[in-house]
Design an enzyme around this catalytic site. Structure first.
Site, PDB file in Angstrom:
ATOM      1  N   CYS A  24       1.068  -1.501  -0.366  1.00 55.54           N
ATOM      2  CA  CYS A  24      -0.051  -0.091  -0.154  1.00 55.54           C
ATOM      3  C   CYS A  24       1.079   1.161   0.043  1.00 55.54           C
ATOM      4  CB  CYS A  24      -0.951  -0.539   1.197  1.00 55.54           C
ATOM      5  SG  CYS A  24       0.030   0.064   2.897  1.00 55.54           S
ATOM      6  N   HIS A  75      -2.676   1.513   6.354  1.00 61.56           N
ATOM      7  CA  HIS A  75      -3.290   1.447   5.447  1.00 61.56           C
ATOM      8  C   HIS A  75      -3.156   2.735   4.952  1.00 61.56           C
ATOM      9  CE1 HIS A  75      -3.921  -0.955   1.610  1.00 61.56           C
ATOM     10  NE2 HIS A  75      -5.125   0.397   1.232  1.00 61.56           N
ATOM     11  N   HIS A  92      -5.941   1.793  -4.630  1.00 59.66           N
ATOM     12  CA  HIS A  92      -4.708   1.103  -3.469  1.00 59.66           C
ATOM     13  C   HIS A  92      -4.542  -0.230  -4.084  1.00 59.66           C
ATOM     14  CE1 HIS A  92      -7.959  -0.738  -0.822  1.00 59.66           C
ATOM     15  NE2 HIS A  92      -8.360  -1.007  -2.053  1.00 59.66           N
TER      16      HIS A  92
END
Length: 341
Positions: free
Chosen positions: A256, A305, A317
């Site tokens: 990420c 994240h 993402h």
């Protein structure tokens, strides 16, 4: 003569005990089977998703340790280079003072003060400041310069040694986190392998549908956060379909924060490597309605994240292991805040 005695019959008590034991064994087997049934596809998916989330947490800590290791490597190289150059300068200064002493010797004898300084323990001598009065101005200056250089070198060596200790500790952390990530992923794979071929195919089909839905997402008339953010978002868009791989920062695969840091680098902007550090890389935006395209979006309470806000309630993402870079609803994860770089 053979005996015709009747065989001894088991007592009623013994029969009762054996019967009860057998019944208990049957009941226990039934309870075990009932208490430990084969998990369903949805239960396996839930457990696997949880393991993937835990793996991603460990991945961001792995990324942080890796980034710290790279910084320490650079700092140690710079310090060792300084120490080497400083030692050369110190040797030159000592040679220069030795040349003065040799000249003095040839013209009538070396000054006792210089002779003592050039002996085995000059630092002890230099602590006696009154002795400097016995030297000429140039010799005093030379000895003071040598002393300052020696102290600087000692400090640099001590700093380099401390950094080497930090590096060893960081490498251990890096190895521990790598093992943790690999362990979580292996556990998830074992769970997936426990499914039937049909169940695994159904999960794969779900993933395919998610990727197709991402390709059809409507971002609406999104307003970019800035020219640089727009360029970073466009770079991230060019990577849609690339696989998630822990610790990866492109261009063939990403995790990420690897995606977001890589994308901003393409726009000429350097941001930190981890999601936790990226959370502090700009001004925070706590209302989803104020997000603009290209803003970073931070998820989960521990900030493990990160993705790009894409517009129309969507984020771009690298979701987790087993997925590709894609769009998803911002509501799929617990939103914390946005970050405008």
């Amino acid at each position: 003569m053979a005996s015709h005695r009747r065989p001894k019959q088991p007592s009623r008590t013994r029969v009762t005990v054996l019967t009860a034991t057998a019944a208990a064994a049957v009941a226990l087997t039934a309870q075990t089977a009932q208490a430990d049934p084969k998990p369903s596809k949805s239960e396996v998916k839930e457990k696997v998703d949880k393991l993937y989330e835990e793996a991603e947490k460990a991945t961001e800590k792995y990324n942080g340790a890796k980034e710290q290791q790279e910084k320490l490597d650079e700092q140690i190289d710079a310090l060792q280079d300084k120490v080497a150059r400083g030692q050369d300068e110190l040797n030159t200064l000592r040679d220069s003072l030795g040349s003065v002493a040799s000249a003095q010797y040839r013209t009538g004898g070396i000054d006792p003060s210089v002779q003592l300084f050039l002996s085995g323990d000059p630092d002890t001598y230099l602590d006696k400041a009154s002795a400097l009065d016995q030297l000429g101005a140039k010799q005093t200056e030379a000895i003071q310069e040598i002393q300052a250089k020696q102290r600087t070198l000692a400090q640099q060596r001590q700093e380099a040694q401390s950094k080497l200790g930090d590096l060893a500790e960081t490498r251990k952390t890096l190895g521990d986190k790598k093992k943790e990530v690999q362990g979580k992923l292996a556990e998830a794979q074992t769970l997936l392998n426990s499914l039937t071929a049909a169940e695994r195919a159904a999960l794969a089909a779900d993933e395919t549908r998610a990727n197709r839905a991402s390709a059809r997402v409507d971002l609406g008339p999104a307003v970019p956060a800035s020219q640089r953010a727009s360029a970073a978002f466009a770079a991230a868009q060019s990577q849609i379909g690339k696989p998630y791989v822990y610790g990866a920062s492109g261009p063939n695969s990403f995790d990420c924060s690897g995606l977001t840091s890589w994308a901003f680098a393409q726009a000429g902007v350097s941001i930190p490597r981890t999601s936790q550090a990226q959370a502090n890389a700009g001004s925070r935006i706590y209302s989803q309605s104020q997000l603009k395209q290209g803003d970073l979006v931070i998820f989960y309470g521990d900030l493990h994240h990160v993705g790009f806000y894409a517009g129309n309630g969507q984020v771009l993402h690298a979701p987790r292991s087993g997925t590709n870079v894609r769009y998803e609803s911002i509501n799929n994860m617990p939103f914390q805040f946005g970050v405008r770089i």
